[in-house]
Design a protein around this motif. Sequence first.
Motif, PDB file in Angstrom:
ATOM      1  N   GLN A 298      22.368 -31.651 -37.219  1.00  0.00           N
ATOM      2  CA  GLN A 298      20.947 -31.768 -37.563  1.00  0.00           C
ATOM      3  C   GLN A 298      20.137 -30.600 -36.998  1.00  0.00           C
ATOM      4  OE1 GLN A 298      20.558 -35.692 -35.852  1.00  0.00           O
ATOM      5  NE2 GLN A 298      20.242 -36.615 -37.872  1.00  0.00           N
ATOM      6  N   LEU A 299      20.392 -30.244 -35.733  1.00  0.00           N
ATOM      7  CA  LEU A 299      19.632 -29.147 -35.139  1.00  0.00           C
ATOM      8  C   LEU A 299      19.984 -27.827 -35.806  1.00  0.00           C
ATOM      9  CD1 LEU A 299      17.574 -28.107 -33.140  1.00  0.00           C
ATOM     10  CD2 LEU A 299      19.392 -27.986 -31.413  1.00  0.00           C
TER      11      LEU A 299
ATOM     12  N   GLY B   6      18.449 -23.405 -39.367  1.00  0.00           N
ATOM     13  CA  GLY B   6      18.999 -22.534 -40.396  1.00  0.00           C
ATOM     14  C   GLY B   6      20.130 -21.659 -39.891  1.00  0.00           C
ATOM     15  N   ILE B   7      20.894 -22.197 -38.935  1.00  0.00           N
ATOM     16  CA  ILE B   7      22.036 -21.462 -38.371  1.00  0.00           C
ATOM     17  C   ILE B   7      23.289 -22.300 -38.542  1.00  0.00           C
ATOM     18  CG2 ILE B   7      20.609 -20.182 -36.719  1.00  0.00           C
ATOM     19  CD1 ILE B   7      21.569 -22.102 -34.533  1.00  0.00           C
ATOM     20  N   SER B   8      24.431 -21.687 -38.329  1.00  0.00           N
ATOM     21  CA  SER B   8      25.681 -22.434 -38.469  1.00  0.00           C
ATOM     22  C   SER B   8      25.901 -23.346 -37.263  1.00  0.00           C
ATOM     23  CB  SER B   8      26.864 -21.472 -38.605  1.00  0.00           C
ATOM     24  OG  SER B   8      27.145 -20.843 -37.378  1.00  0.00           O
ATOM     25  N   ILE B   9      26.662 -24.384 -37.500  1.00  0.00           N
ATOM     26  CA  ILE B   9      27.024 -25.301 -36.421  1.00  0.00           C
ATOM     27  C   ILE B   9      27.832 -24.541 -35.371  1.00  0.00           C
ATOM     28  CG2 ILE B   9      28.365 -27.367 -35.848  1.00  0.00           C
ATOM     29  CD1 ILE B   9      27.735 -28.309 -38.782  1.00  0.00           C
ATOM     30  N   GLY B  10      28.701 -23.647 -35.826  1.00  0.00           N
ATOM     31  CA  GLY B  10      29.520 -22.858 -34.903  1.00  0.00           C
ATOM     32  C   GLY B  10      28.690 -21.997 -33.966  1.00  0.00           C
ATOM     33  N   TYR B  11      27.652 -21.365 -34.524  1.00  0.00           N
ATOM     34  CA  TYR B  11      26.767 -20.522 -33.711  1.00  0.00           C
ATOM     35  C   TYR B  11      26.063 -21.370 -32.650  1.00  0.00           C
ATOM     36  CZ  TYR B  11      22.905 -17.254 -32.686  1.00  0.00           C
ATOM     37  OH  TYR B  11      21.997 -16.435 -32.078  1.00  0.00           O
TER      38      TYR B  11
ATOM     39  N   ARG C 287      14.706 -16.422 -31.915  1.00  0.00           N
ATOM     40  CA  ARG C 287      15.610 -17.575 -32.059  1.00  0.00           C
ATOM     41  C   ARG C 287      15.345 -18.572 -30.935  1.00  0.00           C
ATOM     42  NH1 ARG C 287      17.748 -18.995 -36.125  1.00  0.00           N
ATOM     43  NH2 ARG C 287      18.962 -17.140 -36.481  1.00  0.00           N
ATOM     44  N   TYR C 288      15.124 -18.071 -29.727  1.00  0.00           N
ATOM     45  CA  TYR C 288      14.823 -18.948 -28.589  1.00  0.00           C
ATOM     46  C   TYR C 288      13.556 -19.754 -28.864  1.00  0.00           C
ATOM     47  CZ  TYR C 288      13.750 -20.507 -23.875  1.00  0.00           C
ATOM     48  OH  TYR C 288      13.452 -21.284 -22.785  1.00  0.00           O
ATOM     49  N   ASN C 289      12.523 -19.084 -29.350  1.00  0.00           N
ATOM     50  CA  ASN C 289      11.273 -19.785 -29.671  1.00  0.00           C
ATOM     51  C   ASN C 289      11.477 -20.801 -30.780  1.00  0.00           C
ATOM     52  OD1 ASN C 289       9.731 -18.477 -27.725  1.00  0.00           O
ATOM     53  ND2 ASN C 289       9.243 -16.785 -29.090  1.00  0.00           N
ATOM     54  N   GLN C 290      12.334 -20.474 -31.734  1.00  0.00           N
ATOM     55  CA  GLN C 290      12.637 -21.388 -32.831  1.00  0.00           C
ATOM     56  C   GLN C 290      13.355 -22.642 -32.293  1.00  0.00           C
ATOM     57  OE1 GLN C 290      15.540 -19.854 -35.598  1.00  0.00           O
ATOM     58  NE2 GLN C 290      14.662 -20.998 -37.310  1.00  0.00           N
ATOM     59  N   ILE C 291      14.280 -22.452 -31.371  1.00  0.00           N
ATOM     60  CA  ILE C 291      14.994 -23.586 -30.770  1.00  0.00           C
ATOM     61  C   ILE C 291      14.008 -24.474 -30.013  1.00  0.00           C
ATOM     62  CG2 ILE C 291      16.664 -24.225 -28.981  1.00  0.00           C
ATOM     63  CD1 ILE C 291      18.268 -21.681 -29.820  1.00  0.00           C
TER      64      ILE C 291
END
Length: 83
Positions: free
Chosen positions: A33-34, A39-44, A60-64
């Motif tokens: 879900q996260l 919009g990233i892969s589960i693996g990443y 990306r940090y701010n997006q998380i």
Amino acid sequence: MSNQHASVAHASVVIDGDKLRRTRKAAGLTITQLAARLGISIGYLSQIERGTRRTVPPARYNQICAALDIADRDHLDMQAAAA
């Protein structure tokens, strides 16, 4: 040119993967879900949580943080926690 590369190297955030995992679970989200929200892969995302990928770009940090509704932007940042 080397100064430019140095500033790019510091443009990453060292993320606490274990804390990210605990925060994600506390938010009631699966890794799938996260990853979809981001919009990233589960693996990443899994690499970040496991600590095999310790740095992420600031955007990306701010997006998380936004996806997990984290108001304290230093919450997952290991460098800020050490300061």
